[in-house]
Design an enzyme around this catalytic site. Structure first.
Site, PDB file in Angstrom:
ATOM      1  N   HIS A  77      36.383  13.896  42.022  1.00 51.59           N
ATOM      2  CA  HIS A  77      35.613  15.140  42.022  1.00 51.59           C
ATOM      3  C   HIS A  77      34.124  14.821  42.115  1.00 51.59           C
ATOM      4  CE1 HIS A  77      35.998  14.179  37.612  1.00 51.59           C
ATOM      5  NE2 HIS A  77      34.695  14.278  37.742  1.00 51.59           N
TER       6      HIS A  77
HETATM    7  C1  T46 Z   1      33.286  12.593  35.416  1.00 51.04           C
HETATM    8  C2  T46 Z   1      34.071  11.364  35.201  1.00 51.04           C
HETATM    9  C3  T46 Z   1      33.221  10.119  35.232  1.00 51.04           C
HETATM   10  C4  T46 Z   1      36.988  18.005  27.957  1.00 51.04           C
HETATM   11  O1  T46 Z   1      37.620  18.832  27.273  1.00 51.04           O
HETATM   12  N1  T46 Z   1      35.654  17.791  27.711  1.00 51.04           N
HETATM   13  C5  T46 Z   1      34.930  16.905  28.424  1.00 51.04           C
HETATM   14  O2  T46 Z   1      33.731  16.748  28.156  1.00 51.04           O
HETATM   15  C6  T46 Z   1      35.577  16.164  29.467  1.00 51.04           C
HETATM   16  C7  T46 Z   1      34.798  15.170  30.303  1.00 51.04           C
HETATM   17  C8  T46 Z   1      36.911  16.405  29.709  1.00 51.04           C
HETATM   18  N2  T46 Z   1      37.602  17.286  28.959  1.00 51.04           N
HETATM   19  C9  T46 Z   1      39.032  17.461  29.193  1.00 51.04           C
HETATM   20  C10 T46 Z   1      39.376  18.113  30.528  1.00 51.04           C
HETATM   21  C11 T46 Z   1      40.720  17.484  30.878  1.00 51.04           C
HETATM   22  O3  T46 Z   1      41.750  18.219  30.255  1.00 51.04           O
HETATM   23  O4  T46 Z   1      39.637  16.176  29.212  1.00 51.04           O
HETATM   24  C12 T46 Z   1      40.660  16.117  30.199  1.00 51.04           C
HETATM   25  C13 T46 Z   1      40.406  14.972  31.182  1.00 51.04           C
HETATM   26  O5  T46 Z   1      39.232  15.276  31.967  1.00 51.04           O
HETATM   27  P1  T46 Z   1      39.102  14.863  33.517  1.00 51.04           P
HETATM   28  O6  T46 Z   1      40.430  14.936  34.154  1.00 51.04           O
HETATM   29  O7  T46 Z   1      38.012  15.684  34.115  1.00 51.04           O
HETATM   30  O8  T46 Z   1      38.638  13.342  33.386  1.00 51.04           O
HETATM   31  P2  T46 Z   1      38.177  12.331  34.530  1.00 51.04           P
HETATM   32  O9  T46 Z   1      38.261  10.994  33.933  1.00 51.04           O
HETATM   33  O10 T46 Z   1      38.884  12.576  35.813  1.00 51.04           O
HETATM   34  O11 T46 Z   1      36.613  12.696  34.795  1.00 51.04           O
HETATM   35  C14 T46 Z   1      35.646  12.526  33.769  1.00 51.04           C
HETATM   36  C15 T46 Z   1      34.710  13.743  33.699  1.00 51.04           C
HETATM   37  O12 T46 Z   1      35.500  14.931  33.568  1.00 51.04           O
HETATM   38  C16 T46 Z   1      33.836  13.881  34.911  1.00 51.04           C
HETATM   39  O13 T46 Z   1      32.794  14.805  34.668  1.00 51.04           O
HETATM   40  O14 T46 Z   1      32.290  12.579  36.126  1.00 51.04           O
HETATM   41  O15 T46 Z   1      34.868  11.365  34.003  1.00 51.04           O
END
Ligand code: T46
Length: 137
Positions: A49
């Protein structure tokens, strides 16, 4: 493409190391949120993303991982394998995190609170976002 990394200065002494990070001094924004990623399973690729506004610094404080960056034109790969290296990721950068070592802890300093509406999760939408920003210049 330009990749912005920081080398942080450890305050080492005979007890070990300490790194302190201060907003606007060690990186160029104010921190509203910190999160960290750990226990990542082998072969997993996270991210996929970009963001509309969010700025971040990624630091692999333990172990190692790689970051794939894509600005809509060019790509780069960055290895994070030391706690004194920080990678700045601007909003308009498609990112994927992969090759996590089993002991990797990826800490992220974020300029904004969590906001799902800030995410661009579709690559074609990301390309349109980049093109619209470029047409504004
Ligand atoms: C990014 C990369 C480097 C939350 O509830 N609060 C938060 O602050 C974050 C970051 C995530 N979440 C929840 C949302 C999802 O249910 O945690 C779960 C996993 O998040 P996500 O799938 O977005 O994680 P990544 O590792 O794909 O991405 C993350 C960050 O979301 C993103 O901003 O730049 O790490």
């Amino acid at each position: 493409m330009e990749v912005k990394t920081y080398t942080f200065t450890p305050h080492g002494d005979d007890r070990g190391q300490l790194i302190a990070l201060e907003e606007y001094k060690d990186f160029p924004f104010s921190v509203k949120r910190v999160y960290y990623i750990y226990d990542t399973l082998a072969g997993v690729v996270r991210g996929h993303h970009a963001h509309k506004c969010l700025k971040q610094i990624l630091i692999c404080v333990h172990g190692s991982c790689k970051i794939h960056l894509d600005d809509g034109h060019d790509t780069a790969e960055v290895l994070l394998d030391t706690p004194n290296k920080g990678l700045f990721i601007a909003n308009d950068m498609w990112r994927e995190m992969y090759d996590f070592s089993p002991d990797a802890v990826l800490m992220v300093l974020a300029s904004e609170l969590y906001d799902e509406s800030d995410y661009i999760r579709d690559y074609d939408e990301f390309k349109k976002f980049v093109a619209s920003k470029e047409s504004e210049k």
